[in-house]
Scaffold this motif. Sequence first.
Motif, PDB file in Angstrom:
ATOM      1  N   PRO A   1       0.800  -1.262   0.021  1.00  0.00           N
ATOM      2  CA  PRO A   1      -0.134  -0.073  -0.081  1.00  0.00           C
ATOM      3  C   PRO A   1       0.714   1.338  -0.009  1.00  0.00           C
ATOM      4  N   GLU A   2       1.860   1.198   0.702  1.00  0.00           N
ATOM      5  CA  GLU A   2       2.741   2.621   0.963  1.00  0.00           C
ATOM      6  C   GLU A   2       3.438   2.873  -0.363  1.00  0.00           C
ATOM      7  N   VAL A   3       3.846   1.886  -1.179  1.00  0.00           N
ATOM      8  CA  VAL A   3       4.555   1.906  -2.650  1.00  0.00           C
ATOM      9  C   VAL A   3       3.387   2.555  -3.414  1.00  0.00           C
ATOM     10  N   LYS A   4       2.154   2.043  -3.417  1.00  0.00           N
ATOM     11  CA  LYS A   4       1.191   2.352  -4.380  1.00  0.00           C
ATOM     12  C   LYS A   4       0.794   3.670  -4.236  1.00  0.00           C
ATOM     13  N   TYR A   5       0.600   4.082  -2.867  1.00  0.00           N
ATOM     14  CA  TYR A   5       0.182   5.283  -2.374  1.00  0.00           C
ATOM     15  C   TYR A   5       1.329   6.542  -2.892  1.00  0.00           C
ATOM     16  N   ASN A   6       2.563   6.186  -2.997  1.00  0.00           N
ATOM     17  CA  ASN A   6       3.792   6.963  -3.305  1.00  0.00           C
ATOM     18  C   ASN A   6       3.636   6.974  -4.803  1.00  0.00           C
ATOM     19  N   ALA A   7       3.536   5.899  -5.272  1.00  0.00           N
ATOM     20  CA  ALA A   7       3.339   5.895  -6.983  1.00  0.00           C
ATOM     21  C   ALA A   7       2.534   6.685  -7.561  1.00  0.00           C
ATOM     22  N   ILE A   8       1.207   6.670  -6.874  1.00  0.00           N
ATOM     23  CA  ILE A   8       0.144   7.397  -7.371  1.00  0.00           C
ATOM     24  C   ILE A   8       0.502   8.888  -7.186  1.00  0.00           C
ATOM     25  N   GLY A   9       0.904   9.339  -5.840  1.00  0.00           N
ATOM     26  CA  GLY A   9       1.374  10.619  -5.751  1.00  0.00           C
ATOM     27  C   GLY A   9       2.364  11.327  -6.845  1.00  0.00           C
ATOM     28  N   LEU A  10       3.348  10.055  -7.343  1.00  0.00           N
ATOM     29  CA  LEU A  10       4.430  10.846  -8.480  1.00  0.00           C
ATOM     30  C   LEU A  10       3.517  10.932  -9.610  1.00  0.00           C
ATOM     31  N   LEU A  11       2.508   9.867  -9.889  1.00  0.00           N
ATOM     32  CA  LEU A  11       1.797  10.170 -11.011  1.00  0.00           C
ATOM     33  C   LEU A  11       0.818  11.203 -11.165  1.00  0.00           C
ATOM     34  N   CYS A  12       0.349  11.744 -10.168  1.00  0.00           N
ATOM     35  CA  CYS A  12      -0.401  13.122 -10.231  1.00  0.00           C
ATOM     36  C   CYS A  12       0.658  14.251 -10.520  1.00  0.00           C
ATOM     37  N   SER A  13       1.921  14.136 -10.006  1.00  0.00           N
ATOM     38  CA  SER A  13       2.663  15.131 -10.605  1.00  0.00           C
ATOM     39  C   SER A  13       3.103  14.956 -11.846  1.00  0.00           C
ATOM     40  N   LEU A  14       3.122  13.806 -12.360  1.00  0.00           N
ATOM     41  CA  LEU A  14       3.468  13.797 -14.046  1.00  0.00           C
ATOM     42  C   LEU A  14       2.377  14.139 -14.863  1.00  0.00           C
ATOM     43  N   LEU A  15       1.173  13.968 -14.420  1.00  0.00           N
ATOM     44  CA  LEU A  15       0.095  14.371 -15.241  1.00  0.00           C
ATOM     45  C   LEU A  15      -0.225  15.976 -15.714  1.00  0.00           C
ATOM     46  N   SER A  16       0.639  16.674 -14.756  1.00  0.00           N
ATOM     47  CA  SER A  16       0.585  17.949 -15.307  1.00  0.00           C
ATOM     48  C   SER A  16       1.437  18.356 -16.674  1.00  0.00           C
ATOM     49  N   SER A  17       2.065  17.245 -16.988  1.00  0.00           N
ATOM     50  CA  SER A  17       2.446  17.280 -18.442  1.00  0.00           C
ATOM     51  C   SER A  17       1.890  16.608 -19.422  1.00  0.00           C
ATOM     52  N   ALA A  18       1.437  17.507 -20.357  1.00  0.00           N
ATOM     53  CA  ALA A  18       0.763  16.788 -21.596  1.00  0.00           C
ATOM     54  C   ALA A  18       1.151  15.541 -22.187  1.00  0.00           C
ATOM     55  N   GLU A  19       2.456  15.678 -22.339  1.00  0.00           N
ATOM     56  CA  GLU A  19       2.858  14.526 -22.962  1.00  0.00           C
ATOM     57  C   GLU A  19       2.805  13.278 -22.167  1.00  0.00           C
ATOM     58  N   LEU A  20       3.316  13.348 -20.840  1.00  0.00           N
ATOM     59  CA  LEU A  20       3.243  12.190 -19.959  1.00  0.00           C
ATOM     60  C   LEU A  20       1.818  11.591 -19.644  1.00  0.00           C
ATOM     61  N   ARG A  21       0.724  12.630 -19.811  1.00  0.00           N
ATOM     62  CA  ARG A  21      -0.534  12.342 -19.486  1.00  0.00           C
ATOM     63  C   ARG A  21      -1.046  11.597 -20.715  1.00  0.00           C
ATOM     64  N   GLU A  22      -0.616  11.820 -21.598  1.00  0.00           N
ATOM     65  CA  GLU A  22      -0.757  11.227 -23.219  1.00  0.00           C
ATOM     66  C   GLU A  22      -0.559   9.751 -22.982  1.00  0.00           C
ATOM     67  N   GLU A  23       0.637   9.658 -22.502  1.00  0.00           N
ATOM     68  CA  GLU A  23       1.433   8.117 -21.958  1.00  0.00           C
ATOM     69  C   GLU A  23       0.447   7.725 -21.273  1.00  0.00           C
ATOM     70  N   ALA A  24       0.022   8.207 -20.161  1.00  0.00           N
ATOM     71  CA  ALA A  24      -0.957   7.430 -19.047  1.00  0.00           C
ATOM     72  C   ALA A  24      -2.034   6.993 -19.669  1.00  0.00           C
ATOM     73  N   GLU A  25      -2.682   7.778 -20.452  1.00  0.00           N
ATOM     74  CA  GLU A  25      -4.003   7.531 -21.279  1.00  0.00           C
ATOM     75  C   GLU A  25      -3.862   6.118 -22.233  1.00  0.00           C
ATOM     76  N   GLU A  26      -2.459   6.442 -22.907  1.00  0.00           N
ATOM     77  CA  GLU A  26      -2.288   5.290 -23.787  1.00  0.00           C
ATOM     78  C   GLU A  26      -2.245   4.018 -23.315  1.00  0.00           C
ATOM     79  N   ASP A  27      -1.497   4.241 -22.075  1.00  0.00           N
ATOM     80  CA  ASP A  27      -1.215   2.854 -21.362  1.00  0.00           C
ATOM     81  C   ASP A  27      -2.445   2.195 -20.351  1.00  0.00           C
ATOM     82  N   GLN A  28      -3.585   3.240 -20.812  1.00  0.00           N
ATOM     83  CA  GLN A  28      -4.712   2.372 -20.103  1.00  0.00           C
ATOM     84  C   GLN A  28      -4.905   2.631 -18.562  1.00  0.00           C
TER      85      GLN A  28
END
Length: 565
Positions: A502-529
């Motif tokens: 759980p702790e790793v998942k929590y930190n991983a999602i927190g990092l993801l939230c930060s990455l999503l402020s980049s349109a390019e990285l957000r696009e990668e997240a969408e493509e990766d479903q």
Amino acid sequence: MESLELHLKRLKLGDEDTEGEDEILESLGGVLQALAEDKHKASTLLAEGEILPAFGRLLQSTPACAVKAAQVLAEIAKNEEMKTPCINAGLIPILVPLLNSTNQELLLHTGRAIGRICYDNNDLQEQLVAAGVIDSLVRILSNYPDDEALVRVNLLALSNLADLDTAKEALSKTKVAEQLVHQLRQVNHHEKVEIILEVLQTLAENDALKLQLAEAGIQDAVTELLLRLQDSSKPEDMCSLKAASDLIVSLLLGDESMQQLFAEGRGVIYQSVGMWLASKHTQLQLTGALAIANFARNDGNCVRMVQLGVVHQLLDLLEQHVESGDVSVQHAALSALRNLAIPVANKIQMLEEGVGKRIQMLLRSEMPPVQFKLLGTLRMLIDGQAEAAEEMGQDPTLLNRLAQWCGSKDHAGVCGEANRLLASLLRHSRSPQEVVKAIQEAQGVKHLVSMATSEHVIMQNEALIALAIASAISLENIKEAFKEAQLVQNIHKLLQSESTGPEVKYNAIGLLCSLLSSAELREEAEEDQLTSTLEALCGHSNDNVAKQALMALQILNEEPSLLGP
């Protein structure tokens, strides 16, 4: 051998033939002579003649006969094949009580006979301990400390028995420590030194005996011995020097004995450390470094030693071994420095005195054990020290070497420690933006991403936190490195895996939230479903993970135009 047969017949008949003491002694002497002339043939005749049971009677007859019979048995037992017949004849239970005698000659031969018959026989040795032989051996050492032959026999007996836990337990209830310390102080013969040190080393495996030895002054005796041996070049003296050094380290492995020996920096071992570290003997250098490493298991000791200036003695030693030096010495010295760097007060003082810079000389080392300890020491030094982390985090020489070690395939330990130090430089730095830039230039970002998928939870979390810091302060500058390292895809794998905590998942999602402020990285997240994975995590049993997943999902579902560049 005809005369031997006559002697055996006389001994076997014993009382039935009403032989006198003189004749018995003569026959026992004849057996001794026959054994000296042809041990194997004489032993065969003894076994065939079934004479051994008669020795039980002789051992309990007159004092003179008992002494001679014990002497003969000690010679008979030199033959490996005769040990079992001696046991079967029931001689051990008769021999053991003789150790209570005041006749030194009888004690000598009895000790030899018992020792040889029972050598390498665990069951018999356990029986000896149960029969109280330990008390007898210690009493003999105490009563006859100047009888060299008798002392040697008793030391050999202790050496053979001391491996048994029951023997150590029995010895802890005696004053064996005092006797052994006394013997070590008096000894000047190599063989006896070797035996005493062997016994002491075995006893030092027991915490209660460690403390007793320290209280009996073993430290004074051993340091005096090292002082005598350090200028010798004889192989036997070098063996004794190593054994004495190993004994010191063993004594320091016990918490109580270690504190007793440290004595707030006034103990003779600590007082000798500086001399050992400066010695030309690699063994003494190693002993000094290991002594400090063990003393440094206690925070109070650490602070005291740094105040006393031991750090620079260790650094001076390390500098001697930079180029093709002794790996064990470097490893021990770095272990000591790492332990010393644990208390916060020490970190500050050590950094102010330039320790961080001085130990980086070892970055040249090609020895994995040294590399491993160096990395751990540097990581401990910068823990919570923002200024030091900022300075090291912008050092291209250090960062390039770290990046090289992070990619090491041959040494997992070095690779792991290099990654952890890289993450620590970013996490603790006062100016992380500059450190991120320096790490990126050293090609270190991909290693932090790889570290996030480590098998070790601690390393995963350290990497995720470091990457979150990097993305929060310099995402636009670092996003290409994130894309190359497939950070979004790696986060997705962590979130999908059932083995991720759980702790790793929590930190991983927190990092993801930060990455999503980049349109390019957000696009990668969408493509990766990633959306479907986050939706599933909204129902996670851990509330923090579920809330974090919901937040990430909301960010992912927002209009891209609202997110900025």
